[in-house]
Design an enzyme around this catalytic site. Structure first.
Site, short mmCIF file in Angstrom:
data_model
loop_
_atom_site.label_atom_id
_atom_site.label_comp_id
_atom_site.label_asym_id
_atom_site.label_seq_id
_atom_site.Cartn_x
_atom_site.Cartn_y
_atom_site.Cartn_z
N SER A 69 0.80 -1.23 0.00
CA SER A 69 0.00 0.00 0.00
C SER A 69 0.83 1.27 0.00
O SER A 69 0.29 2.35 -0.25
CB SER A 69 -0.95 0.01 1.19
OG SER A 69 -2.04 -0.83 0.90
N LYS A 72 0.39 3.49 -2.97
CA LYS A 72 -0.87 4.17 -3.33
C LYS A 72 -0.73 5.68 -3.56
O LYS A 72 -1.28 6.20 -4.52
CB LYS A 72 -1.94 3.87 -2.27
CG LYS A 72 -2.43 2.42 -2.37
CD LYS A 72 -3.34 2.02 -1.21
CE LYS A 72 -3.81 0.58 -1.38
NZ LYS A 72 -4.45 0.05 -0.18
N TYR A 193 -3.38 -3.02 -10.58
CA TYR A 193 -3.24 -2.72 -9.15
C TYR A 193 -2.25 -3.67 -8.48
O TYR A 193 -1.36 -3.23 -7.72
CB TYR A 193 -4.63 -2.83 -8.48
CG TYR A 193 -4.57 -2.79 -6.98
CD1 TYR A 193 -4.29 -1.61 -6.30
CD2 TYR A 193 -4.77 -3.96 -6.23
CE1 TYR A 193 -4.23 -1.58 -4.90
CE2 TYR A 193 -4.70 -3.94 -4.84
CZ TYR A 193 -4.43 -2.75 -4.19
OH TYR A 193 -4.35 -2.73 -2.82
N1 GLU Z 1 -1.71 -5.73 -1.98
C1 GLU Z 1 -2.37 -5.53 -0.80
C2 GLU Z 1 -3.86 -5.73 -0.95
O1 GLU Z 1 -4.51 -5.11 -1.77
C3 GLU Z 1 -2.06 -4.20 -0.22
C4 GLU Z 1 -2.17 -4.34 1.21
C5 GLU Z 1 -1.59 -3.18 1.99
O2 GLU Z 1 -0.38 -2.97 1.98
O3 GLU Z 1 -2.39 -2.52 2.65
O4 GLU Z 1 -4.42 -6.51 -0.24
#
Ligand code: GLU
Length: 316
Positions: A69, A72, A193
């Site tokens: 994340s 993001k 994603y």
């Molecule tokens: N790839 C993870 C998911 O979408 C990201 C999780 C994270 O780091 O919050 O579940």
């Protein structure tokens, strides 16, 4: 004032902080995909990227891990760069108080609540220009590399594992499709994603990426203007209010810096005009933030006076 802070950051004894916090053993390593479960709970790196492009680091600052994340805010920045108005029309900027993968959209509009939770990140990743998933993945990777000042790559094993276990993300993508918002197919959206979450960095790289946001979108190592100041302002605002999962309010009060964490244990923070901070330590607290990562930032903020609402006032 800013330069005073940057000079203090350049002199700060990172080694002593690392020696102290390496003794902190709380938290659990994420096990959502096998590659994350295998992480060494003792790995611990801290890095600061300064205005002249210098990077100071201690510990395991060259160990690689997937951004998860922590990607993001940078994906959000790249989507804003490509499609500014559409991103703001189609993705909200309100904190949720819910978990990052909550199957939740804004009630009245059907929009994802913000780009720091999965719904919003899946959506914004697909507002980066590109005719198909491959083109979008590539454009994101090139953009992230510009933030980092070095060529990054995707851990394909992690990306595949994410897609396989990603039932909640799939549910979110179908929900957004059913609302008529998400444009590409569900598989395409999730591929873009998952690849972004699986981009490999180390702590030093993370600090430089944070510094690029801290210095108005200009990478202090390469001098490249990666995104505009207008984009940076939006990104830092949303990081400040939504970046640390549902621990964001407490974080803002205690640390007072825009930041984003990821479940691999990475944490990036931006101190405007002063530095980018990167921390890596896999054990996570109950809301999903790196235990040592939070402690490092609390200490740096308190010791250097970095809290955005507690800076020394410049009398001039
Ligand atoms: N790839 C993870 C998911 O979408 C990201 C999780 C994270 O780091 O919050 O579940």
């Amino acid at each position: 004032m800013t330069n005073t802070l940057a000079r203090a950051a350049a002199r700060y004894d990172l080694g002593a902080l690392h020696r102290e916090l390496v003794e902190e053993h709380g938290g659990e390593v994420d096990d959502s995909v096998p590659q994350l479960a295998e992480a060494d709970p003792n790995a611990f790196g801290i890095a600061l990227a300064l205005p002249d492009g210098d990077v100071r680091s201690v510990g395991n600052a060259r160990d690689e891990f997937s951004m998860q994340s922590a990607v993001k805010p940078f994906v959000y920045a790249l989507a804003l760069r490509d499609n500014y108005d559409a991103v703001h029309e189609e993705v909200g900027t309100e904190p949720t108080g819910e978990s990052f993968d909550a199957v939740l959209l804004e009630e009245d509009t059907g929009r994802p609540p913000n780009p720091m939770v999965n719904a919003g990140a899946i959506y914004t990743a697909n507002l980066v220009e590109g005719s198909d998933a491959r083109a979008k993945r590539e454009r994101i990777l090139v953009g992230l590399s510009a933030f980092a000042g070095r060529e990054l790559r995707v851990d394909e094993g992690v990306a595949e594992a994410e897609q396989e276990k990603g039932d909640r993300n799939r549910a979110l993508a179908y929900l957004m499709r059913s609302m008529g918002t998400l444009d590409p197919g569900v598989d395409e959206a999730l591929e873009v994603y998952a690849a972004a979450c699986a981009v490999l960095v180390d702590t030093e790289v993370l600090a430089v990426m944070g510094a690029t946001l801290a210095f108005g979108g200009r990478n202090p190592r390469t001098g490249e203007q990666v995104v505009s100041r207008r984009v940076v302002t939006d990104v830092l605002s949303v990081m400040a209010t939504c970046g640390m999962y549902d621990g964001s309010g407490r974080w803002l009060r205690r640390v007072g810096l825009p930041a984003k964490s990821g479940v691999a244990g990475g944490l990036v923070a931006s101190v405007q005009g002063v530095a980018g901070i990167g921390v890596y330590s896999p054990p996570l607290d109950p809301v999903g933030n790196s235990v040592r990562g939070v402690r490092v930032c609390e200490r740096l903020s308190a010791d250097l006076g970095l809290h955005v609402f507690d800076r020394e006032l410049d009398p001039s």
